[in-house]
Write a protein that holds these residues in place. Sequence first.
Motif, mmCIF file in Angstrom:
data_model
loop_
_atom_site.group_PDB
_atom_site.id
_atom_site.type_symbol
_atom_site.label_atom_id
_atom_site.label_comp_id
_atom_site.label_asym_id
_atom_site.label_seq_id
_atom_site.Cartn_x
_atom_site.Cartn_y
_atom_site.Cartn_z
ATOM 1 N N UNK A 153 -17.674 0.260 2.027
ATOM 2 C CA UNK A 153 -17.012 -0.551 3.049
ATOM 3 C C UNK A 153 -17.348 -0.033 4.453
ATOM 4 N N UNK A 154 -17.277 1.272 4.614
ATOM 5 C CA UNK A 154 -17.524 1.866 5.927
ATOM 6 C C UNK A 154 -18.963 1.631 6.384
ATOM 7 N N UNK A 155 -19.901 1.665 5.470
ATOM 8 C CA UNK A 155 -21.292 1.385 5.821
ATOM 9 C C UNK A 155 -21.440 -0.046 6.308
ATOM 10 N N UNK A 156 -20.814 -0.989 5.611
ATOM 11 C CA UNK A 156 -20.866 -2.391 6.028
ATOM 12 C C UNK A 156 -20.229 -2.575 7.396
ATOM 13 N N UNK A 157 -19.209 -1.777 7.681
ATOM 14 C CA UNK A 157 -18.473 -1.887 8.946
ATOM 15 C C UNK A 157 -19.121 -1.120 10.088
ATOM 16 N N UNK A 158 -20.232 -0.447 9.808
ATOM 17 C CA UNK A 158 -20.853 0.359 10.854
ATOM 18 C C UNK A 158 -19.945 1.479 11.312
ATOM 19 N N UNK A 159 -19.157 2.028 10.372
ATOM 20 C CA UNK A 159 -18.199 3.118 10.654
ATOM 21 C C UNK A 159 -17.081 2.693 11.603
ATOM 22 N N UNK A 160 -16.785 1.407 11.634
ATOM 23 C CA UNK A 160 -15.728 0.919 12.524
ATOM 24 C C UNK A 160 -14.343 0.912 11.876
ATOM 25 N N UNK A 161 -14.250 1.208 10.584
ATOM 26 C CA UNK A 161 -12.922 1.302 9.966
ATOM 27 C C UNK A 161 -12.251 2.563 10.501
#
Length: 381
Positions: A153-161
Amino acid sequence: MKEASFIEAIDCLNGRHVTVNAINGISALSKSSSVSDQVLFVGPGLVDLQVNGVNGIDFNDTSLTADDLWNAAKYLLSQGVTTFFPTIITNSDENICQLLATINEACRHHDLLGQCIGGIHLEGPFISKEEGARGAHDKKYVKAPDWELFMRFQKAAGNRIKMITLSPEWDNSAAFISSAVKSRVLVSIGHSLASPEQIQKAVDAGATMSTHIGNAVPLMLPRHPNIIWEQLAQDRLCPSIIADGFHLPDSFMKVVMKAKGKNCFLVSDATLFTGMKPGVYNTHIGGQVKLEPNGRLSMEGGNGLLAGAAMTLLQNVGYLVTHQVASLSQAWKMASVIPDSLMNIYREPNKIAWEDAVIFTFEEKIAIQKVYKCGALAFET
């Protein structure tokens, strides 16, 4: 007002008369002894750490686009919200990844949007499966905390979580929380029926928040112990509350605020119906909801059962003040200073004061006049 670029106002955090220097964008506040004929207030920009959607835009609909996100940000700016966390709830792994990637790409290609989105709040899928605690989250997608999946999930979010809501009732919750904290992600307890021991382990592992305390719990709980008392008793937990007048009674909010003091903050938990006209609407997940003129959102034919929130963070502030639950200073801090400090716990302190600011009047309700984001005028009535 002295000049077009200098605004006389009252600092809503402390009641002092100040001059707002708005030359080339807001830059500073200075003490002032003069009073304008029109009573204006100024406060830091509002920070909403839980927004599911607004004004017809649903952050959990896989048809979400970058334009949708920008339109949502513009609407929130018009309501004084200068920073927000789009909140992605329990869904299939693939849909969560798609939504996270959409938000990330939109922020990467739109500077101001990226500045407005302070991070992403992942609410699920690591929550309770139990009725009442699970709320409206789809049971078939609820699962135990999974660090490898979260990293996906974090990879998909570009570390924005930057924030995750979970239930510590799963056996591996403490280890997951510890890993999340080490990766600088805020962990909040919510949608949970965890035992006192499980809550203690979560706090010891680094959980620091409680998501919309008093909600996402069964209608009937034991006198003690119960999930609400246990979280209120934990000095290290900072709870959020929804102050729309429907999710919590005034008396409960007063108790939470007395127990937690400066560690209690506001979230809107707004849905796509926030900002829409009253009426009956079909939802993309099935069923109909009714939005009443007073802002109450309920399931159509559901005996008045709430279907989420439909009021802005600004309206939450107004509710606390007009119902004498909190002063303007306290309510505004709960919607700005306190969530901002939580959001920035892993970052360098912001050294530029008042670069996000709201100028407003407050008679029967709060009326926004100007909103500044990163020092520049972002909205004007």
